[in-house]
Write a protein that holds these residues in place. Sequence first.
Motif, short mmCIF file in Angstrom:
data_model
loop_
_atom_site.label_atom_id
_atom_site.label_comp_id
_atom_site.label_asym_id
_atom_site.label_seq_id
_atom_site.Cartn_x
_atom_site.Cartn_y
_atom_site.Cartn_z
N LEU A 218 -10.13 1.13 -6.26
CA LEU A 218 -9.93 -0.25 -5.79
C LEU A 218 -9.20 -1.08 -6.84
CD1 LEU A 218 -13.42 -0.84 -4.13
CD2 LEU A 218 -11.25 -0.37 -2.97
N ASP A 219 -9.50 -0.87 -8.12
CA ASP A 219 -8.77 -1.57 -9.18
C ASP A 219 -7.28 -1.25 -9.10
OD1 ASP A 219 -11.11 -2.67 -10.15
OD2 ASP A 219 -11.33 -1.22 -11.79
N ALA A 220 -6.96 0.03 -8.86
CA ALA A 220 -5.55 0.44 -8.78
C ALA A 220 -4.86 -0.18 -7.58
CB ALA A 220 -5.47 1.97 -8.72
N LEU A 221 -5.55 -0.27 -6.46
CA LEU A 221 -4.93 -0.84 -5.27
C LEU A 221 -4.69 -2.34 -5.44
CD1 LEU A 221 -6.96 1.03 -2.51
CD2 LEU A 221 -4.54 1.33 -3.05
N LEU A 222 -5.58 -3.02 -6.13
CA LEU A 222 -5.47 -4.47 -6.22
C LEU A 222 -4.33 -4.94 -7.13
CD1 LEU A 222 -9.18 -5.61 -6.18
CD2 LEU A 222 -7.45 -6.04 -4.47
N VAL A 223 -3.78 -4.05 -7.95
CA VAL A 223 -2.63 -4.47 -8.74
C VAL A 223 -1.34 -4.42 -7.92
CG1 VAL A 223 -3.71 -3.74 -10.89
CG2 VAL A 223 -2.12 -2.17 -9.72
N ILE A 224 -1.41 -3.87 -6.71
CA ILE A 224 -0.23 -3.83 -5.83
C ILE A 224 -0.24 -5.12 -5.01
CG2 ILE A 224 1.06 -2.44 -4.17
CD1 ILE A 224 -0.54 -0.01 -5.07
N GLU A 225 -0.06 -6.24 -5.68
CA GLU A 225 -0.27 -7.56 -5.08
C GLU A 225 0.80 -7.92 -4.05
OE1 GLU A 225 -1.21 -10.82 -7.56
OE2 GLU A 225 -3.08 -9.88 -8.27
N SER A 226 2.01 -7.41 -4.21
CA SER A 226 3.06 -7.74 -3.24
C SER A 226 2.66 -7.31 -1.84
CB SER A 226 4.37 -7.07 -3.63
OG SER A 226 4.29 -5.65 -3.52
N GLN A 227 1.85 -6.27 -1.74
CA GLN A 227 1.46 -5.74 -0.43
C GLN A 227 0.11 -6.26 0.03
OE1 GLN A 227 3.96 -3.73 1.13
NE2 GLN A 227 4.84 -4.76 -0.66
N PHE A 228 -0.87 -6.22 -0.85
CA PHE A 228 -2.24 -6.44 -0.42
C PHE A 228 -2.74 -7.86 -0.64
CE2 PHE A 228 -2.27 -1.82 -1.82
CZ PHE A 228 -1.85 -1.38 -0.57
N ILE A 229 -2.08 -8.61 -1.50
CA ILE A 229 -2.46 -10.00 -1.69
C ILE A 229 -1.49 -10.93 -0.96
CG2 ILE A 229 -2.98 -11.80 -3.38
CD1 ILE A 229 -4.85 -9.31 -3.40
N GLU A 230 -0.21 -10.57 -0.99
CA GLU A 230 0.81 -11.42 -0.37
C GLU A 230 1.24 -10.94 1.01
OE1 GLU A 230 3.96 -11.76 -3.25
OE2 GLU A 230 2.56 -12.31 -4.85
N GLY A 231 0.72 -9.81 1.46
CA GLY A 231 0.93 -9.41 2.85
C GLY A 231 2.10 -8.50 3.14
N GLY A 232 2.87 -8.14 2.12
CA GLY A 232 3.98 -7.21 2.35
C GLY A 232 5.00 -7.74 3.33
N ALA A 233 5.58 -6.85 4.12
CA ALA A 233 6.66 -7.21 5.04
C ALA A 233 6.21 -8.16 6.14
CB ALA A 233 7.27 -5.95 5.65
N LEU A 234 4.94 -8.12 6.49
CA LEU A 234 4.45 -8.92 7.62
C LEU A 234 3.63 -10.13 7.16
CD1 LEU A 234 3.43 -6.05 10.07
CD2 LEU A 234 5.64 -7.19 9.81
N GLY A 235 3.71 -10.48 5.89
CA GLY A 235 3.03 -11.67 5.41
C GLY A 235 3.77 -12.94 5.81
N SER A 236 3.28 -14.06 5.30
CA SER A 236 3.88 -15.36 5.62
C SER A 236 3.39 -16.39 4.61
CB SER A 236 3.47 -15.81 7.03
OG SER A 236 2.09 -16.11 7.07
N PRO A 237 4.03 -17.55 4.55
CA PRO A 237 3.53 -18.60 3.65
C PRO A 237 2.10 -19.01 3.97
CG PRO A 237 5.75 -19.11 4.40
CD PRO A 237 5.29 -17.94 5.20
N GLU A 238 1.75 -18.97 5.25
CA GLU A 238 0.42 -19.40 5.67
C GLU A 238 -0.68 -18.45 5.20
OE1 GLU A 238 3.52 -21.29 7.74
OE2 GLU A 238 3.04 -19.13 7.79
N THR A 239 -0.34 -17.15 5.08
CA THR A 239 -1.37 -16.17 4.71
C THR A 239 -1.35 -15.81 3.23
OG1 THR A 239 0.12 -14.34 5.29
CG2 THR A 239 -1.35 -15.17 7.02
N THR A 240 -0.37 -16.30 2.50
CA THR A 240 -0.27 -15.99 1.07
C THR A 240 -1.01 -17.03 0.25
OG1 THR A 240 1.88 -14.93 1.38
CG2 THR A 240 1.34 -15.66 -0.85
N PRO A 241 -1.89 -16.61 -0.66
CA PRO A 241 -2.63 -17.57 -1.48
C PRO A 241 -1.70 -18.47 -2.29
CG PRO A 241 -3.52 -15.35 -1.72
CD PRO A 241 -2.25 -15.21 -0.97
N GLN A 242 -2.03 -19.74 -2.34
CA GLN A 242 -1.19 -20.72 -3.03
C GLN A 242 -1.74 -21.13 -4.40
OE1 GLN A 242 1.83 -21.57 -1.67
NE2 GLN A 242 1.25 -20.02 -0.15
N THR A 243 -3.00 -20.89 -4.64
CA THR A 243 -3.61 -21.23 -5.93
C THR A 243 -4.27 -19.98 -6.50
OG1 THR A 243 -5.79 -21.79 -5.02
CG2 THR A 243 -4.10 -23.53 -5.03
N GLU A 244 -4.58 -20.02 -7.79
CA GLU A 244 -5.23 -18.88 -8.42
C GLU A 244 -6.62 -18.66 -7.83
OE1 GLU A 244 -5.99 -15.54 -10.28
OE2 GLU A 244 -4.02 -16.53 -10.18
#
Length: 316
Positions: A218-244
């Motif tokens: 899980l630690d290894a997966l969570l550093v792939i933030e472009s995909q799993f935190i920001e939503g990858g290809a199907l993300g959006s401004p609404e679903t991407t965290p704006q603050t820490e």
Amino acid sequence: MNRNRQSLVQCSRMLPILGFVCAVVLGAGWLKERPLLAAENRPLRIIVFGAHPDDCEIRAGGVAALWARAGHQVKFVSMTNGDIGHWAMAGGPLAQRRAAEVQEAARILGITTEVLDIHDGELLPTLENRKTMTRLIRQWEADIVIGHRPNDYHPDHRYTGVLMQDSAYMVAVPFFCPDVPPLKRNPVFLYSYDNFQRPNPFRPDIVVAIDDVIEQKLDALLVIESQFIEGGALGSPETTPQTEADRQKKREEVREAFRRRFAQIADKCRDRLIELYGPEKGKAVKYAEAFEVCEYGRQPTEQEIRELFPFIPSQP
């Protein structure tokens, strides 16, 4: 004389066909009869192919950590550079970002990783790509090769599976890619887990308990933030965290979602876990990864499976 000459011509035309048949028959026997690792006393060498910089980590991060912890050599290869896998950025900057993410994931898992410079969404089962995969398998001197099944929602996933199938015999053919020595023993080729049902559902031939390394995975997966935190290809401004604070909350949500995902694999493959680990241990496993044996490579026995996956008990 004419009849004899005609017979000789017909026989000469049959020689290539007979040669091919003999090669297949002898090759199949060779693949089955060579001993495995019991008497070799050396580390295993495993190579895992994923379509994008995150697929290997999702599908085989746990077993990779287990192998690495036991002193074996594991390499992840992304067949594409992931350069369109984000809703807000693309091209070289995204490819570089994703390569850096999986390098950090590899550090956490204790393995090696490589990202090929093929555009995301454009992988094809060409002769050039078949040679690339064949060379990578040979250069790593792989005992085990893992990749996608060829029935999948994403074309890059499907063609990674097709390329792995196409390499399964060619890795041992001396004059295919003669610049890299052929393998002396054909690896075991495995498909990683998926839920697709057509044309045939996944068969859990090998199921590995990853409870001991679940946090590391899980630690290894969570550093792939472009995909799993920001939503990858199907993300959006609404679903991407704006603050820490929002970002940390998203990390916790993603961590628990992945935890549930790997728990579901254990539950779906419970019968095979019990066969491999025995009733007591098999029923207690919380998290798992699963693999299906590809029919085109070496077909391991139950004993060989336990040699290749030495963290599975030698006796259930």
